[in-house]
Scaffold this motif. Structure first.
Motif, PDB file in Angstrom:
ATOM      1  N   ILE A  81     -60.171 -32.356 -30.882  1.00  0.00           N
ATOM      2  CA  ILE A  81     -60.361 -30.942 -31.230  1.00  0.00           C
ATOM      3  C   ILE A  81     -61.196 -30.229 -30.178  1.00  0.00           C
ATOM      4  O   ILE A  81     -61.745 -29.146 -30.434  1.00  0.00           O
ATOM      5  CB  ILE A  81     -61.041 -30.811 -32.604  1.00  0.00           C
ATOM      6  CG1 ILE A  81     -62.399 -31.511 -32.597  1.00  0.00           C
ATOM      7  CG2 ILE A  81     -60.147 -31.387 -33.705  1.00  0.00           C
ATOM      8  CD1 ILE A  81     -63.232 -31.248 -33.848  1.00  0.00           C
ATOM      9  N   SER A  82     -61.274 -30.784 -28.984  1.00  0.00           N
ATOM     10  CA  SER A  82     -62.182 -30.267 -27.964  1.00  0.00           C
ATOM     11  C   SER A  82     -61.862 -28.847 -27.521  1.00  0.00           C
ATOM     12  O   SER A  82     -62.722 -28.145 -27.003  1.00  0.00           O
ATOM     13  CB  SER A  82     -62.165 -31.196 -26.750  1.00  0.00           C
ATOM     14  OG  SER A  82     -60.856 -31.312 -26.225  1.00  0.00           O
ATOM     15  N   GLU A  83     -60.641 -28.367 -27.690  1.00  0.00           N
ATOM     16  CA  GLU A  83     -60.257 -27.030 -27.227  1.00  0.00           C
ATOM     17  C   GLU A  83     -60.252 -25.991 -28.341  1.00  0.00           C
ATOM     18  O   GLU A  83     -59.852 -24.846 -28.115  1.00  0.00           O
ATOM     19  CB  GLU A  83     -58.875 -27.105 -26.585  1.00  0.00           C
ATOM     20  CG  GLU A  83     -58.840 -27.996 -25.348  1.00  0.00           C
ATOM     21  CD  GLU A  83     -57.442 -28.201 -24.822  1.00  0.00           C
ATOM     22  OE1 GLU A  83     -57.227 -27.974 -23.625  1.00  0.00           O
ATOM     23  OE2 GLU A  83     -56.562 -28.586 -25.625  1.00  0.00           O
ATOM     24  N   VAL A  84     -60.686 -26.350 -29.520  1.00  0.00           N
ATOM     25  CA  VAL A  84     -60.664 -25.448 -30.667  1.00  0.00           C
ATOM     26  C   VAL A  84     -62.074 -24.959 -30.977  1.00  0.00           C
ATOM     27  O   VAL A  84     -63.010 -25.752 -31.055  1.00  0.00           O
ATOM     28  CB  VAL A  84     -60.063 -26.147 -31.904  1.00  0.00           C
ATOM     29  CG1 VAL A  84     -59.988 -25.182 -33.089  1.00  0.00           C
ATOM     30  CG2 VAL A  84     -58.675 -26.705 -31.581  1.00  0.00           C
ATOM     31  N   ARG A 127     -60.077 -22.595 -25.964  1.00  0.00           N
ATOM     32  CA  ARG A 127     -58.724 -22.081 -25.753  1.00  0.00           C
ATOM     33  C   ARG A 127     -58.098 -21.545 -27.041  1.00  0.00           C
ATOM     34  O   ARG A 127     -57.271 -20.638 -26.986  1.00  0.00           O
ATOM     35  CB  ARG A 127     -57.829 -23.185 -25.177  1.00  0.00           C
ATOM     36  CG  ARG A 127     -58.235 -23.678 -23.797  1.00  0.00           C
ATOM     37  CD  ARG A 127     -57.261 -24.738 -23.294  1.00  0.00           C
ATOM     38  NE  ARG A 127     -55.903 -24.202 -23.203  1.00  0.00           N
ATOM     39  CZ  ARG A 127     -54.832 -24.940 -22.938  1.00  0.00           C
ATOM     40  NH1 ARG A 127     -54.966 -26.255 -22.784  1.00  0.00           N
ATOM     41  NH2 ARG A 127     -53.644 -24.387 -22.847  1.00  0.00           N
ATOM     42  N   PHE A 128     -58.468 -22.134 -28.169  1.00  0.00           N
ATOM     43  CA  PHE A 128     -57.796 -21.795 -29.420  1.00  0.00           C
ATOM     44  C   PHE A 128     -58.806 -21.489 -30.523  1.00  0.00           C
ATOM     45  O   PHE A 128     -59.906 -22.026 -30.533  1.00  0.00           O
ATOM     46  CB  PHE A 128     -56.880 -22.950 -29.855  1.00  0.00           C
ATOM     47  CG  PHE A 128     -55.954 -23.424 -28.778  1.00  0.00           C
ATOM     48  CD1 PHE A 128     -54.859 -22.663 -28.399  1.00  0.00           C
ATOM     49  CD2 PHE A 128     -56.173 -24.635 -28.126  1.00  0.00           C
ATOM     50  CE1 PHE A 128     -54.006 -23.091 -27.390  1.00  0.00           C
ATOM     51  CE2 PHE A 128     -55.327 -25.071 -27.115  1.00  0.00           C
ATOM     52  CZ  PHE A 128     -54.237 -24.305 -26.746  1.00  0.00           C
ATOM     53  N   CYS A 129     -58.378 -20.651 -31.466  1.00  0.00           N
ATOM     54  CA  CYS A 129     -59.252 -20.283 -32.590  1.00  0.00           C
ATOM     55  C   CYS A 129     -59.072 -21.201 -33.783  1.00  0.00           C
ATOM     56  O   CYS A 129     -59.876 -21.181 -34.711  1.00  0.00           O
ATOM     57  CB  CYS A 129     -58.987 -18.835 -33.011  1.00  0.00           C
ATOM     58  SG  CYS A 129     -57.378 -18.584 -33.821  1.00  0.00           S
ATOM     59  N   SER A 130     -58.016 -22.005 -33.785  1.00  0.00           N
ATOM     60  CA  SER A 130     -57.703 -22.835 -34.956  1.00  0.00           C
ATOM     61  C   SER A 130     -56.798 -23.981 -34.548  1.00  0.00           C
ATOM     62  O   SER A 130     -56.228 -23.998 -33.441  1.00  0.00           O
ATOM     63  CB  SER A 130     -57.003 -21.990 -36.028  1.00  0.00           C
ATOM     64  OG  SER A 130     -55.754 -21.512 -35.529  1.00  0.00           O
ATOM     65  N   CYS A 133     -53.211 -22.665 -33.965  1.00  0.00           N
ATOM     66  CA  CYS A 133     -52.960 -22.058 -32.652  1.00  0.00           C
ATOM     67  C   CYS A 133     -52.842 -23.128 -31.574  1.00  0.00           C
ATOM     68  O   CYS A 133     -52.069 -22.990 -30.624  1.00  0.00           O
ATOM     69  CB  CYS A 133     -54.070 -21.068 -32.313  1.00  0.00           C
ATOM     70  SG  CYS A 133     -53.886 -19.468 -33.167  1.00  0.00           S
ATOM     71  N   LYS A 134     -53.579 -24.221 -31.718  1.00  0.00           N
ATOM     72  CA  LYS A 134     -53.451 -25.302 -30.737  1.00  0.00           C
ATOM     73  C   LYS A 134     -52.082 -25.957 -30.838  1.00  0.00           C
ATOM     74  O   LYS A 134     -51.494 -26.339 -29.817  1.00  0.00           O
ATOM     75  CB  LYS A 134     -54.551 -26.340 -30.931  1.00  0.00           C
ATOM     76  CG  LYS A 134     -54.492 -27.458 -29.891  1.00  0.00           C
ATOM     77  CD  LYS A 134     -55.704 -28.359 -29.895  1.00  0.00           C
ATOM     78  CE  LYS A 134     -55.599 -29.437 -28.818  1.00  0.00           C
ATOM     79  NZ  LYS A 134     -56.801 -30.297 -28.744  1.00  0.00           N
TER      80      LYS A 134
END
Length: 211
Positions: A81-84, A127-130, A133-134
């Motif tokens: 979940i590193s990009e959320v 990068r993403f809000c949820s 979205c990822k």
């Protein structure tokens, strides 16, 4: 799709917080749990978990401003979940399952960080809000993934967070924030507590009476 666990898209499309049809009269009948082990899982309540999913990997869904969230501690061992973007609400770090409408009060504010998919303003350079979205980002660009590095699908999805029976009372009472502004503005601070014990104070040196 190989980059996305099969159960994840099922989780994102599941409806939560309906009354359990089997336990409508029970005090904890909200369907706010999801099983990662069952191939055709749907939401279920506390009592269904005890009866049917006792030894399964179960996560609990919570609500913030009428949107579904999951605690980071419950899902970080099975997903990357590193990009959320994550939020700290009521002292618990959470992330949102699906995209949320941008608040009208925030549309004119702008911001240096926005979600790549829905352009929602973010607090930090993610990068993403949820999670939702990822998923869209992975399907569109194929430059990201959910599987933890160094682990194959079976190893990750087979991991257990252990029995949470001792945490049930805490989980029942934990509700994440209900106000959108508080949700994104709240900062969790670690407070340092200092204790001063009377037992550690030195007694004063007695004064001799003058001759």
């Amino acid at each position: 799709m190989g980059a996305i666990p099969r159960w994840l898209e099922c989780l994102l499309s599941t409806t939560f917080f309906n009354a359990c049809p089997s336990h409508k009269q029970a005090p904890r009948s909200e369907c706010n749990m999801f099983c990662l082990d069952c191939s055709h899982s749907s939401s279920f309540c506390f009592y269904c978990r005890s009866n049917k999913h006792h030894h399964h990997h179960v996560i609990q869904i919570r609500r913030s401003s009428y949107h579904d969230v999951v605690r980071v501690a419950e899902i970080e061992n099975v997903l990357d979940i590193s990009e959320v973007q994550t939020y700290v609400i009521n002292s618990a770090r959470v992330l949102f399952l699906n995209e949320r409408p941008q608040p009208k009060s925030s549309t004119s504010k702008g911001g240096s960080h926005v979600c790549e998919i829905c352009t929602r303003s973010l607090l930090d350079p993610f990068r993403f809000c949820s999670l939702g979205c990822k998923v869209i980002g992975i399907k569109t660009n194929m430059d990201s993934g959910f599987y933890l590095r160094g682990k194959n699908n079976e190893e990750v999805l087979g991991r257990r967070l252990g029995s949470k029976e001792e945490d049930e009372e805490e989980e029942e009472g934990l509700r994440v924030g209900r106000n959108e502004e508080e949700e994104e503005g709240e900062i969790y601070q670690n407070h340092t507590h200092s204790s001063h014990s009377n037992s550690r104070r030195r007694k004063g040196i007695p004064q001799r009476a003058p001759f």
